[in-house]
Design a protein around this motif. Structure first.
Motif, PDB file in Angstrom:
ATOM      1  N   ASN A 217       0.822  -1.211   0.000  1.00  0.00           N
ATOM      2  CA  ASN A 217       0.000   0.000   0.000  1.00  0.00           C
ATOM      3  C   ASN A 217       0.856   1.261   0.000  1.00  0.00           C
ATOM      4  O   ASN A 217       0.582   2.213  -0.735  1.00  0.00           O
ATOM      5  CB  ASN A 217      -0.930   0.002   1.218  1.00  0.00           C
ATOM      6  N   GLU A 220       2.355   1.838  -3.428  1.00  0.00           N
ATOM      7  CA  GLU A 220       1.412   2.349  -4.420  1.00  0.00           C
ATOM      8  C   GLU A 220       1.140   3.838  -4.207  1.00  0.00           C
ATOM      9  O   GLU A 220       1.060   4.607  -5.169  1.00  0.00           O
ATOM     10  CB  GLU A 220       0.102   1.560  -4.364  1.00  0.00           C
ATOM     11  N   GLN A 221       0.999   4.241  -2.955  1.00  0.00           N
ATOM     12  CA  GLN A 221       0.781   5.662  -2.682  1.00  0.00           C
ATOM     13  C   GLN A 221       1.975   6.495  -3.161  1.00  0.00           C
ATOM     14  O   GLN A 221       1.806   7.547  -3.784  1.00  0.00           O
ATOM     15  CB  GLN A 221       0.548   5.869  -1.184  1.00  0.00           C
ATOM     16  N   GLN A 273       4.378  -3.274  -7.918  1.00  0.00           N
ATOM     17  CA  GLN A 273       3.205  -3.212  -7.054  1.00  0.00           C
ATOM     18  C   GLN A 273       2.399  -4.508  -7.118  1.00  0.00           C
ATOM     19  O   GLN A 273       1.964  -5.050  -6.093  1.00  0.00           O
ATOM     20  CB  GLN A 273       2.329  -2.017  -7.471  1.00  0.00           C
ATOM     21  N   THR A 277       1.754  -7.310  -3.906  1.00  0.00           N
ATOM     22  CA  THR A 277       0.447  -7.692  -3.371  1.00  0.00           C
ATOM     23  C   THR A 277       0.319  -9.200  -3.155  1.00  0.00           C
ATOM     24  O   THR A 277      -0.567  -9.644  -2.418  1.00  0.00           O
ATOM     25  CB  THR A 277      -0.683  -7.234  -4.310  1.00  0.00           C
TER      26      THR A 277
END
Length: 325
Positions: A217, A220-221, A273, A277
């Motif tokens: 997360n 990705e940000q 990314q 995950t």
């Protein structure tokens, strides 16, 4: 590489005054000697200021830089003491009073504005806002000094007219003025390039931190922020012309770095990314692919960052030479 390079315009130092047709005298009974005494004090201050500028441009040692600033403050205080003992020439108080006021204003810049710049230097890389404020403080100090020195120039011209004198250029004043023009020109250009690419640094650092932490997360940000910041940086760099119309090395090194980050964030970033995950169920092929992506980033990033830093150092070394007085 430090970017702190503040300016003191050469002002009246670019000119020496001579009384015509009277012969030059060794006392202050002639206006030329009186003027040259004042010019000598301002030149002493300018020399100290140039030492500070040179140290700021070429040193990362904050203590040594501040020591040069303190030397400048002491010289200004000494020059003010000498002016205080100087009688007005034939009751013509304007030149002395205007110069004294100017020296006091410059002392304030050296004691307060310069100090604020040097204090902020330690934290300027914390945020884009800090870096913008760092550059802004420099520019405010420069403008203050320009106004002060313009007022002294005007007072000198009035003094010259009242006493039948002409202004002649002084080679040493010309040399100092040329150095100051170079510093001003380099500062303006370098600030544009540096601030543009600096906008990406925080997002890219967060992206690497998240990658090392295997934080999908967070990665990705940071990746999305890097896409935005790289676009902003590229737009800021686009209109910047080569320095003096021909030297594009520093600008192009910044563009290459920005373009790489933009491409990585939009191409390789989403692939990393996706792998993050599902990192708890990696296959060997997944691990090999991740290693390849990360290894490719490390190699190219290191190459471009080094090229950018070298170009910046070379740019500064070429156009702001070490000041030797």
């Amino acid at each position: 590489m430090r970017l702190s390079t503040l300016l003191l315009t050469a002002g009246l130092l670019a000119a020496g005054l001579t009384a015509a047709p009277a012969a030059r005298a060794q006392t202050f009974t002639d206006p030329g000697a009186y003027n040259n005494f004042i010019v000598g004090e301002q030149r002493a201050m300018l020399t100290k200021n140039l030492r500070y500028i040179s140290k700021s441009a070429h040193s990362t040692n904050e203590k040594k830089v501040d020591a040069k600033r303190q030397d400048l403050v002491k010289q200004t205080e000494l020059s003010l003491q000498k002016l205080a003992k100087l009688p007005a020439y034939k009751d013509d108080k304007g030149f002395k009073e205007q110069t004294t006021e100017a020296f006091y204003q410059l002392l304030k810049v050296y004691s307060e504005d310069y100090k604020a710049v040097d204090l902020l230097a330690a934290t300027r890389t914390a945020t884009v806002e800090n870096m913008e404020q760092y550059f802004r403080l420099q520019e405010v100090a420069e403008r203050k000094m320009q106004v002060v020195n313009d007022s002294v120039d005007a007072a000198q011209l009035r003094f010259a007219r009242r006493h039948g004198m002409t202004i002649s250029e002084d080679p040493e004043g010309r040399r100092l003025a040329q150095y100051m023009r170079q510093v001003s020109e380099v500062n303006s250009y370098q600030h544009q390039v540096y601030l543009a690419q600096f906008r990406m640094e925080k997002a890219s650092a967060r992206l690497i931190d998240a990658l090392n932490a295997r934080d999908a997360n967070g990665f990705e940000q940071a990746r999305q922020q890097l896409v935005t910041d790289a676009q902003t940086a590229a737009a800021a760099l686009k209109p910047i012309a080569p320095f003096r119309g021909k030297d594009a090395r520093y600008r192009d090194a910044a563009r290459n770095l920005v373009n790489y980050y933009a491409g990585f964030a939009t191409t390789q970033g989403p692939q990393i990314q996706e792998l993050l995950t599902r990192q708890d169920r990696f296959t060997k092929a997944d691990a090999d692919r991740m290693n390849g992506l990360v290894g490719g980033y490390n190699t190219q990033n290191s190459k471009l960052v080094n090229a950018y830093n070298q170009a910046g150092n070379a740019f500064q070394a070429t156009y702001i030479p070490v000041f030797n007085d």
